[in-house]
Structure formats: C-alpha cells, structure tokens
Design a protein around this motif. Structure first.
Motif, PDB file in Angstrom:
ATOM      1  N   LEU A 105      13.779 -15.522  -1.078  1.00 36.02           N
ATOM      2  CA  LEU A 105      12.557 -16.317  -1.030  1.00 36.02           C
ATOM      3  C   LEU A 105      12.869 -17.808  -1.072  1.00 36.02           C
ATOM      4  CD1 LEU A 105       9.545 -15.779  -0.839  1.00 36.02           C
ATOM      5  CD2 LEU A 105       9.441 -15.699  -3.333  1.00 36.02           C
ATOM      6  N   ARG A 106      13.975 -18.172  -1.706  1.00 36.54           N
ATOM      7  CA  ARG A 106      14.379 -19.578  -1.727  1.00 36.54           C
ATOM      8  C   ARG A 106      14.844 -20.040  -0.346  1.00 36.54           C
ATOM      9  NH1 ARG A 106      15.831 -18.294  -7.256  1.00 36.54           N
ATOM     10  NH2 ARG A 106      14.913 -19.880  -8.637  1.00 36.54           N
ATOM     11  N   LEU A 109      10.181 -17.788   3.477  1.00 40.50           N
ATOM     12  CA  LEU A 109       9.202 -16.747   3.194  1.00 40.50           C
ATOM     13  C   LEU A 109       9.534 -15.474   3.955  1.00 40.50           C
ATOM     14  CD1 LEU A 109       6.584 -15.767   1.918  1.00 40.50           C
ATOM     15  CD2 LEU A 109       5.323 -16.887   3.787  1.00 40.50           C
ATOM     16  N   ASP A 128       2.128 -13.834   1.233  1.00 41.90           N
ATOM     17  CA  ASP A 128       2.536 -15.200   0.942  1.00 41.90           C
ATOM     18  C   ASP A 128       3.575 -15.167  -0.186  1.00 41.90           C
ATOM     19  OD1 ASP A 128       1.108 -14.741  -1.408  1.00 41.90           O
ATOM     20  OD2 ASP A 128      -0.541 -16.093  -0.893  1.00 41.90           O
ATOM     21  N   GLN A 129       4.034 -16.334  -0.620  1.00 35.90           N
ATOM     22  CA  GLN A 129       5.094 -16.383  -1.626  1.00 35.90           C
ATOM     23  C   GLN A 129       4.677 -15.691  -2.920  1.00 35.90           C
ATOM     24  OE1 GLN A 129       7.775 -19.931  -2.602  1.00 35.90           O
ATOM     25  NE2 GLN A 129       6.272 -20.084  -4.249  1.00 35.90           N
ATOM     26  N   SER A 130       3.456 -15.912  -3.367  1.00 34.08           N
ATOM     27  CA  SER A 130       2.999 -15.304  -4.617  1.00 34.08           C
ATOM     28  C   SER A 130       2.927 -13.787  -4.496  1.00 34.08           C
ATOM     29  CB  SER A 130       1.630 -15.871  -5.006  1.00 34.08           C
ATOM     30  OG  SER A 130       1.734 -17.237  -5.329  1.00 34.08           O
ATOM     31  N   THR A 133       6.364 -12.370  -4.745  1.00 34.58           N
ATOM     32  CA  THR A 133       6.825 -12.438  -6.131  1.00 34.58           C
ATOM     33  C   THR A 133       6.155 -11.368  -6.981  1.00 34.58           C
ATOM     34  OG1 THR A 133       7.173 -14.826  -5.893  1.00 34.58           O
ATOM     35  CG2 THR A 133       7.073 -13.951  -8.131  1.00 34.58           C
ATOM     36  N   THR A 272      -0.187 -18.342  -9.017  1.00 33.89           N
ATOM     37  CA  THR A 272       0.745 -19.013  -8.110  1.00 33.89           C
ATOM     38  C   THR A 272       2.149 -18.781  -8.658  1.00 33.89           C
ATOM     39  OG1 THR A 272      -0.884 -20.696  -7.538  1.00 33.89           O
ATOM     40  CG2 THR A 272       1.429 -21.188  -7.063  1.00 33.89           C
ATOM     41  N   GLY A 274       6.521 -17.774  -7.883  1.00 31.38           N
ATOM     42  CA  GLY A 274       7.613 -18.054  -6.962  1.00 31.38           C
ATOM     43  C   GLY A 274       8.946 -17.548  -7.467  1.00 31.38           C
ATOM     44  N   PRO A 275      10.048 -17.995  -6.855  1.00 29.57           N
ATOM     45  CA  PRO A 275      11.386 -17.490  -7.198  1.00 29.57           C
ATOM     46  C   PRO A 275      11.753 -17.635  -8.668  1.00 29.57           C
ATOM     47  CG  PRO A 275      11.466 -18.748  -5.160  1.00 29.57           C
ATOM     48  CD  PRO A 275      10.085 -18.929  -5.711  1.00 29.57           C
TER      49      PRO A 275
END
Length: 302
Positions: A105-106, A109, A128-130, A133, A272, A274-275
């Motif tokens: 993910l870093r 996407l 999406d990113q969230s 995750t 929200t 993320g990584p």
C-alpha cells in the motif's frame, strides 16, 4: 516432555522460522494435503440427494482419521509432534502476509489491492486505501483466532490429535462450509462443527487482544459488536482488534460484484486508515501471541 512444553517450543519455532519456502516448494504442506482430500471428497460425494448426511459422514470420517493419525504420530515421541505443531501454527506467516499489504500500500493503491486480495475473499478492485486497510485488519484478527489461538488451544487440550482434528475441521469449513447452492447442505456439518470448536478460542482471542492493549474495560462494547457479526465467533477478535487500534472496521463490502451492507465494528473508531494501522496490527498480533505464549509457559512450568 509434556504437552504444554511441546506447544511452547512449537510456538517459538514457528515464530523464528515461519514457513520456509525451500521446504514447501519441494513438498506439499500438511494443510494443502488436507485441502486436497476435502476437495476430492467434495467432487466425489457432493452430488444427488442426502447431501447433509453425506457431508456429516465425511466430516465424521475426517475427524476419526485425524484422531488415529495424531495418536499414531505421537507414538514416535515428542519431536515429530513438535515439528508438526510448529508447521500447523501460523503466527509468523500471518504477520508476514499482513505486513506485506502495508508495504504494498505504501507503493501504490493498486499494489495494496493486489496484496490484500491474497488474504481476503471479497472484491478488491474498487477499494480505497481505508478499505484495503480495514480488510487487512479484519483478516489479521480472524486468522489470529483460527490460525494460532485455536490450534494452540486444541493442542493443549487434546495433544496432536486435538490439533489435527481442529485443522481438518477448519479447513473443511473454509472449503465447503458456505451457504451457496452447492455447499449449503453438504458443508453444513463442517460449518457447525467449526463453530463449536472455535467458540472458546474466539472469545479467548478477544480477551488476549483486549488485555494486551487497553484492558478489559471495553469488554461490554466488544461483546455487543461481536453479537452483530454474521459469524458466532469472528466478531470477538475483530471487535477487540478494532478497539485496540481505535479503528472502525468491517462495514459495507462487495462479494462477486454484489455490495453487502454489513455494520461497522467499533463504529465510533477512526475510518481513515492506512499503512501505519497495518503496522500497528502486526504489533498487536505479536503482543497477543506473547501473552498467549507466556500463559503456556506458566502452564508448562506449574
């Protein structure tokens, strides 16, 4: 060497070595062999009428076979039991797979979506990113229960036969325990038995996660969210993990192109994600593993 001592060494061996690729590139993993047997039985017997009965007879036969196999292997002493237990415990592998999602993910996407697709069955193309995750966190929590705590629990209770019985039932549930036109009847016995075998470990996993983070002060909230889950067991580790991270997980997701409106677990948590939250999940996995291992050490000593 007693059962708790064997289990303790197996947990440490798995944590140190994980699943060596050089070995499983040359030989089939025991879980893969279990899957092949179940797959062949599904093709052979999941036809015609009386599918509930056929599925029940199948899982009973598999349980009996694992009981006898475990007792036979145990005749050769503690070393083969230790090695097989280390192989069938999956802490290091779980952490590696979850951490890989954060690393991907870093990068992008798209990389994150492809990585999480390796560990979840839901649709990932529109995440999406969230969402990526959340999926990684959920998978980590559920597999912590199914892949580490439950196998360790049943090894402690029933030795190698207990571990093998749990693994064959859990594998059967993951392959045929679905409410689909093909498996609704044939996989019913496997699914129900898996629910029974995971009842205590799932709740124990929730306790361990909570105790190693913010304590048990939120236990009533964890219990409330777990009751909303479609599974009688998966909600406990997921809810505890969500609160350990202060994250809202689960929620709507798509399967085979169909959006399903599942409720959020810990709905007041952060949405929200993320990584960094995946990294925190991996830390939580190790903290929970450490607490369980410490308990087993105490059992082995006293």
């Amino acid at each position: 060497m007693n059962t708790a001592e064997i289990l303790l060494l197996a947990l440490l061996l798995d944590a140190l070595l994980g699943e060596p690729r050089w070995l499983w590139d040359r030989f089939p993993h025991p879980a893969v062999l279990m899957g092949r047997v179940i797959g062949a039985a599904d093709k052979r017997f999941n036809t015609g009428s009386a599918r509930i009965l056929k599925g029940g007879v199948l899982i009973a036969a598999l349980v009996l076979a694992m009981l006898l196999l475990g007792k036979f292997i145990a005749l050769f002493g503690w070393l083969p039991q230790l090695l097989l237990a280390a192989i069938l415990l999956a802490q290091r592998s779980l952490v590696d797979h979850v951490r890989a999602v954060g690393k991907a993910l870093r990068l992008s996407l798209g990389d994150g979506r492809r990585a999480v697709a390796m560990i979840v069955s839901r649709d990932t193309a529109q995440m999406d990113q969230s969402a990526v995750t959340r999926s990684a966190i959920e998978s980590a929590a559920e597999n912590l229960s199914d892949g580490i705590v439950a196998p360790a629990f049943w090894f402690l209770i029933g030795g190698l036969p207990g571990l093998l019985i749990y693994k064959i039932v859990n594998t059967a549930d993951s392959m045929i325990g679905y409410r689909t036109a093909r498996h609704e009847e044939f996989g019913k016995a496997s699914a129900r038995l898996d629910d029974v075998l995971n009842w205590i470990p799932a709740r124990l996993t929730g306790v361990l996660i909570a105790a190693t983070h913010h304590g048990l002060g939120q236990w009533q909230d964890i219990r409330s969210d777990a009751a909303k889950h479609r599974s009688p067991n998966a909600g406990w580790p997921e809810s505890a993990m969500a609160r350990a991270l202060n994250a809202a997980i689960a929620g709507p997701r798509a399967y085979d192109g169909e959006m399903r409106d599942f409720p959020f677990v810990n709905p007041d948590g952060r949405r929200t994600l993320g990584p960094a939250d995946i990294d925190a999940t991996c830390t939580a996995l190790w903290k929970t593993w450490g607490a369980m291992t410490a308990i087993i050490l105490l059992i082995a000593l006293f």
